[in-house]
Enzyme design. Sequence first.
Site, PDB file in Angstrom:
ATOM      1  N   HIS A 199       0.708  -0.926   0.052  1.00 42.80           N
ATOM      2  CA  HIS A 199       0.040   0.089   0.122  1.00 42.80           C
ATOM      3  C   HIS A 199       0.729   1.646   0.233  1.00 42.80           C
ATOM      4  O   HIS A 199       2.152   1.075   1.176  1.00 42.80           O
ATOM      5  CB  HIS A 199      -0.854  -0.127   0.903  1.00 42.80           C
ATOM      6  CG  HIS A 199      -0.277  -0.178   2.732  1.00 42.80           C
ATOM      7  ND1 HIS A 199       1.111  -0.553   2.258  1.00 42.80           N
ATOM      8  CD2 HIS A 199      -0.724   0.099   3.676  1.00 42.80           C
ATOM      9  CE1 HIS A 199       0.864  -0.395   4.559  1.00 42.80           C
ATOM     10  NE2 HIS A 199      -0.429   0.328   4.744  1.00 42.80           N
ATOM     11  N   HIS A 245       0.772  -6.917  11.193  1.00 45.46           N
ATOM     12  CA  HIS A 245      -0.242  -6.805  10.811  1.00 45.46           C
ATOM     13  C   HIS A 245      -1.023  -8.348   9.389  1.00 45.46           C
ATOM     14  O   HIS A 245      -0.204  -8.656   9.240  1.00 45.46           O
ATOM     15  CB  HIS A 245      -0.635  -5.477   9.104  1.00 45.46           C
ATOM     16  CG  HIS A 245      -0.531  -4.117   9.806  1.00 45.46           C
ATOM     17  ND1 HIS A 245      -0.960  -3.956  11.271  1.00 45.46           N
ATOM     18  CD2 HIS A 245       0.607  -3.113   9.748  1.00 45.46           C
ATOM     19  CE1 HIS A 245      -0.300  -2.907  11.496  1.00 45.46           C
ATOM     20  NE2 HIS A 245       0.821  -2.114  10.900  1.00 45.46           N
ATOM     21  N   TYR A 254       2.501   2.130  16.480  1.00 48.98           N
ATOM     22  CA  TYR A 254       2.676   3.800  16.276  1.00 48.98           C
ATOM     23  C   TYR A 254       2.575   4.359  17.186  1.00 48.98           C
ATOM     24  O   TYR A 254       2.751   4.138  18.346  1.00 48.98           O
ATOM     25  CB  TYR A 254       0.504   3.006  15.994  1.00 48.98           C
ATOM     26  CG  TYR A 254       0.118   2.651  14.674  1.00 48.98           C
ATOM     27  CD1 TYR A 254      -0.358   2.493  13.855  1.00 48.98           C
ATOM     28  CD2 TYR A 254       0.549   1.508  14.743  1.00 48.98           C
ATOM     29  CE1 TYR A 254      -0.143   1.716  12.947  1.00 48.98           C
ATOM     30  CE2 TYR A 254      -0.092   0.111  13.663  1.00 48.98           C
ATOM     31  CZ  TYR A 254      -0.049   0.883  12.761  1.00 48.98           C
ATOM     32  OH  TYR A 254      -0.666   0.206  11.413  1.00 48.98           O
ATOM     33  N   GLU A 264       3.028   5.912  12.512  1.00 51.43           N
ATOM     34  CA  GLU A 264       3.664   4.918  12.602  1.00 51.43           C
ATOM     35  C   GLU A 264       4.753   4.798  11.765  1.00 51.43           C
ATOM     36  O   GLU A 264       4.949   5.451  10.919  1.00 51.43           O
ATOM     37  CB  GLU A 264       2.793   4.106  11.570  1.00 51.43           C
ATOM     38  CG  GLU A 264       3.203   3.057  11.785  1.00 51.43           C
ATOM     39  CD  GLU A 264       2.644   1.672  10.418  1.00 51.43           C
ATOM     40  OE1 GLU A 264       1.415   2.005   9.392  1.00 51.43           O
ATOM     41  OE2 GLU A 264       2.863   0.875  10.559  1.00 51.43           O
TER      42      GLU A 264
HETATM   43 FE   LIG Z   1      -0.068   1.884   7.953  1.00 51.47          FE
END
Ligand SMILES: [Fe+2]
Length: 306
Positions: A199, A245, A254, A264
């Site tokens: 991402h 994740h 975080y 993050e």
């Molecule tokens: Fe993230």
Amino acid sequence: MTSPGVLRLSHAEIRVPDLQLATAYYAEVVGLVVTRTETNRTFLKGWDEHQHHSLILSEEPTYGLNSLAFKVMEPAELDRLAERVEAAGISTQRFAPEALNPASGTVVRFTAPSGHVIDLEHGQAQVGNGLSLINPPPAPADLKGMHPPRLDHIFLLCEDVDAITAFFQEVLEFRLTEQILADDGHQLTTFLERTHTPHDIAFLTGPDGGFHHLAYWVDEWNDLRTAADTCAYHGVNIDAGPTRHGATRGCGLYFFDPAGNRNEVYTGGYWFDPDDEPTTWTEAEMGRAIFTYKGQVDPGFMSVHS
Ligand SMILES: [Fe+2]
């Protein structure tokens, strides 16, 4: 043949009420490099970034996100993407080089259907990464704090994730890598990329214009431990992690800047080819999609601001 389009996430501008305090935090604790200071703004970058900035701090009474920007390599691609945005019924505003700041390139600005202000920028000033281009050492000797080499991704919120995901896919030519689907078939969360990583940007269901976090890359899991140690040393409030994740398979930590903006540091993930199929998570497994080990998300982690 596909067009070059958006190269990558370029930078974000966030609000901070105390610019001096925020600048000290991002420079000394996070370990970004300050490239320019103004009365009301500070420009910073990860040490290995060649562009002038990947983060702009703007002194304003509140905290949150003002805008995010994507880098476009070709002037003709900037024009082509602007036409695509206009064709989608969204008006754009064009800024000449140095109009937004002394390092800015040509910028096309618009407000996305999610309520976020997005810049497409070509030609931001290049300042180099502090290393010689001939026989360089692996890193500069004067790095501070967590010293992430570069920006990685941004995580935003909006009411209609299906609509903004379609906009990013169909207009800005992003690719969907992963999604969390509600039981009724709506997209609760989506992950989109231009850089063949899991991402460059992600959207989670929430208030329009919402900002969840900005993530800088670190090279390995042990760097997350060092980052957590750095938070502990400086009394920085850790929100979650170090952890892994499910979606993106990345690992992250975080924490919050002094203004309340969530940061993050992130590593891991995988390579995503343009013809790969996206991964889908079900609503029942949303907790594991976000935090693999715990399998659930604390309510505080979902707190957001716009
Ligand atoms: Fe993230």
